[in-house]
Write a protein that holds these residues in place. Sequence first.
Motif, short mmCIF file in Angstrom:
data_model
loop_
_atom_site.label_atom_id
_atom_site.label_comp_id
_atom_site.label_asym_id
_atom_site.label_seq_id
_atom_site.Cartn_x
_atom_site.Cartn_y
_atom_site.Cartn_z
N ASP A 73 0.90 -1.01 -0.04
CA ASP A 73 -0.14 0.15 -0.02
C ASP A 73 0.87 1.36 0.08
N ASP B 242 -10.56 -4.75 -1.03
CA ASP B 242 -9.46 -4.76 -0.14
C ASP B 242 -10.25 -3.72 1.17
N SER C 126 -4.98 -6.36 8.66
CA SER C 126 -4.89 -6.89 9.90
C SER C 126 -5.38 -8.22 10.23
C1 DX5 Z 1 -6.42 0.59 3.14
C2 DX5 Z 1 -5.18 -0.23 2.39
C3 DX5 Z 1 -5.54 -1.78 2.61
C4 DX5 Z 1 -5.34 -2.09 4.13
C5 DX5 Z 1 -6.27 -3.21 4.57
O1 DX5 Z 1 -6.44 1.60 2.46
O2 DX5 Z 1 -5.41 -0.15 0.96
O3 DX5 Z 1 -4.89 -2.52 1.87
O4 DX5 Z 1 -3.97 -2.51 4.37
O5 DX5 Z 1 -6.25 -3.48 5.88
P1 DX5 Z 1 -7.43 -4.49 6.49
O6 DX5 Z 1 -7.33 -5.76 5.81
O7 DX5 Z 1 -6.69 -4.33 7.71
O8 DX5 Z 1 -8.66 -3.62 6.40
#
Ligand code: DX5
Length: 213
Positions: free
Chosen positions: A36, A174, A197
């Motif tokens: 990211d 995502d 997470s």
């Molecule tokens: C958020 C990112 C994601 C993030 C997802 O802006 O694009 O890829 O890391 O995190 P989780 O799975 O914890 O929601």
Amino acid sequence: MNKTIIAPSILSADFANLERDIKIIEKSGADWAHIDVMDGHFVPNITIGAPVVKALRKVTGMVFDVHLMIENPEKYIPDFAKAGSDYITFHYEATKEKTSQVIEQIKSLGIKVGISIKPKTKPEEITDFIDKVDLVLIMTVEPGFGGQSFMPDCAEKIKYIKEKGEKDLIIEVDGGINAETGKICREYGANALVAGSYIYGNSNIEQAIYSLR
Ligand code: DX5
Ligand code: ZN
């Protein structure tokens, strides 16, 4: 494509131990590493840039799924290509009238191309681009931070993209993905799941990855 691609987001890894944490997901059966990139403008957070991707490229052969949450992505795409990205996904909202050019730019660098939409963007807006990309990334949270709650309305957009896309199109989701929300997305037709997470926060990473399939 039958197999679901599991792409852990290293945003939830320990940044002081990125080599260790990327190798953990590789050994635990993940397919891709989701990276990211945030610029503090397109989203209210700053994360990592091309030098970090380049450094990680030296320690793993994993597929790098680079998610650019940045304004003017065309300025930085060559750097991310050189750094060793396999897929580069940009945000439709950051390109609008130059979307076609950005798609062509990424392709010309020999990199697979993805287009992403934020929660408030309707899937119909990207209709013309669906058959020009390798991947469509549907955000199921507002981009910017890990650990937010899944937005079920966003997942419904998968149906439209699936209807319009070719069979081999990768439809990725995502944000807020865990075993339960991942299943909802798979049922709608998603074939790639990003999870930060849920995977890195789990004491058994292998099991967490397995539970998403
Ligand atoms: C958020 C990112 C994601 C993030 C997802 O802006 O694009 O890829 O890391 O995190 P989780 O799975 O914890 O929601
Ligand atoms: Zn992401």
